[in-house]
Motif scaffolding. Structure first.
Motif: not given
Length: 258
Positions: A148, A150, A161, A163, A165, A176, A178-180, A182-183
């Motif tokens: 998703e 980011g 970026s 995320r 899921r 997820v 990268g919830a807090s 993102p990558v």
């Protein structure tokens, strides 16, 4: 001798989960994830070029432009890639990702960009939740990853970026990577771009990032810790995104006026 696997899943967990799934799915709203073919079918072999063959690329996601810019000097870019991703202990070829954005000069002469949209589908993770053949055979233990957007991108420099899921009947929707935060990827070109077609414009390029950090999965309920052991997350090194992509573009003065 311990009967816990290296990934932290006890064999009895699979048996208990399978027996309890039917009732749990109805109560937790997971039944829809068990529909045939949804989220767990491995992505077929694909190339980025396939997204643009047969007809013109879809420019429906081209975003509105900033006020005061020259439409003729702005272009909408649509690019597609089927990235090869190694993150922690897992390596997958992701289903094709299509991204759309706009770029061009701002009224003050600086470079401008506007994000459009991203589309993709889930990709099965080999071995499922357990990392074993049982994870592929048993529907409750299957695992898929859904990239998703980011909320950060700079296509002038190759930064964006994502995320990820994690989808499974045994995981909540909020699970997820990268919830807090993102990558963050910073792609470097592997070689020069190659023009495939001039009209319509079609360009291929290859890029990669082997420096990104992969955070732990969050929001995965009681399976958060076992899942992270299974995925080898967090991982500060050994990660790789190989990004072979194709893109096309169209000037805004050649697009329908909204």
């Amino acid at each position: 001798m311990s009967n816990t696997t290296a990934d932290g899943f006890r064999p009895s967990l699979a048996r208990r989960a399978t027996a309890a799934l039917a009732g749990a799915a109805a109560l937790a709203g997971l039944a829809g994830l068990c529909a045939p073919g949804l989220a767990y079918a491995a992505a077929p072999p694909a190339t980025a070029t396939a997204a643009f063959t047969g007809s013109a690329a879809d420019f429906n996601d081209c975003p509105a432009l900033p006020a005061g810019v020259d439409r003729a000097r702005w272009k909408c870019e649509v690019h597609s890639a089927a990235p090869r991703l190694t993150m922690g202990k897992v390596t997958v070829t992701l289903a094709p990702i299509t991204m759309t954005h706009a770029e061009g000069p701002m009224p003050d002469g600086t470079d401008g960009q506007v994000w459009g949209a991203m589309h993709t589908t889930p990709t099965a993770v080999p071995g499922g939740l357990t990392g074993t053949a049982a994870g592929d055979r048993s529907r409750p233990l299957r695992l898929a990853v859904q990239p998703e957007y980011g909320d950060r991108s700079d296509f002038y420099t190759g930064q964006f970026s994502l995320r990820f899921r994690m989808l499974s009947p045994l995981l909540p929707q909020e699970c997820v990577v990268g919830a807090s935060a993102p990558v963050d990827f910073r792609l470097k070109r592997s070689g020069p771009s190659q023009w495939i077609s001039q009209d319509p414009p079609l360009i291929e390029f290859s890029a990669y990032d082997d420096t990104f950090t992969a955070p732990a999965a969050e929001g995965c309920g009681p399976l958060t810790a076992p899942l992270n052991r299974r995925l080898g997350l967090p991982a500060t090194s050994g990660n790789l995104m190989s990004y072979d992509a194709t893109y096309t573009f169209r000037a805004y003065d050649r697009l329908p006026t909204p």
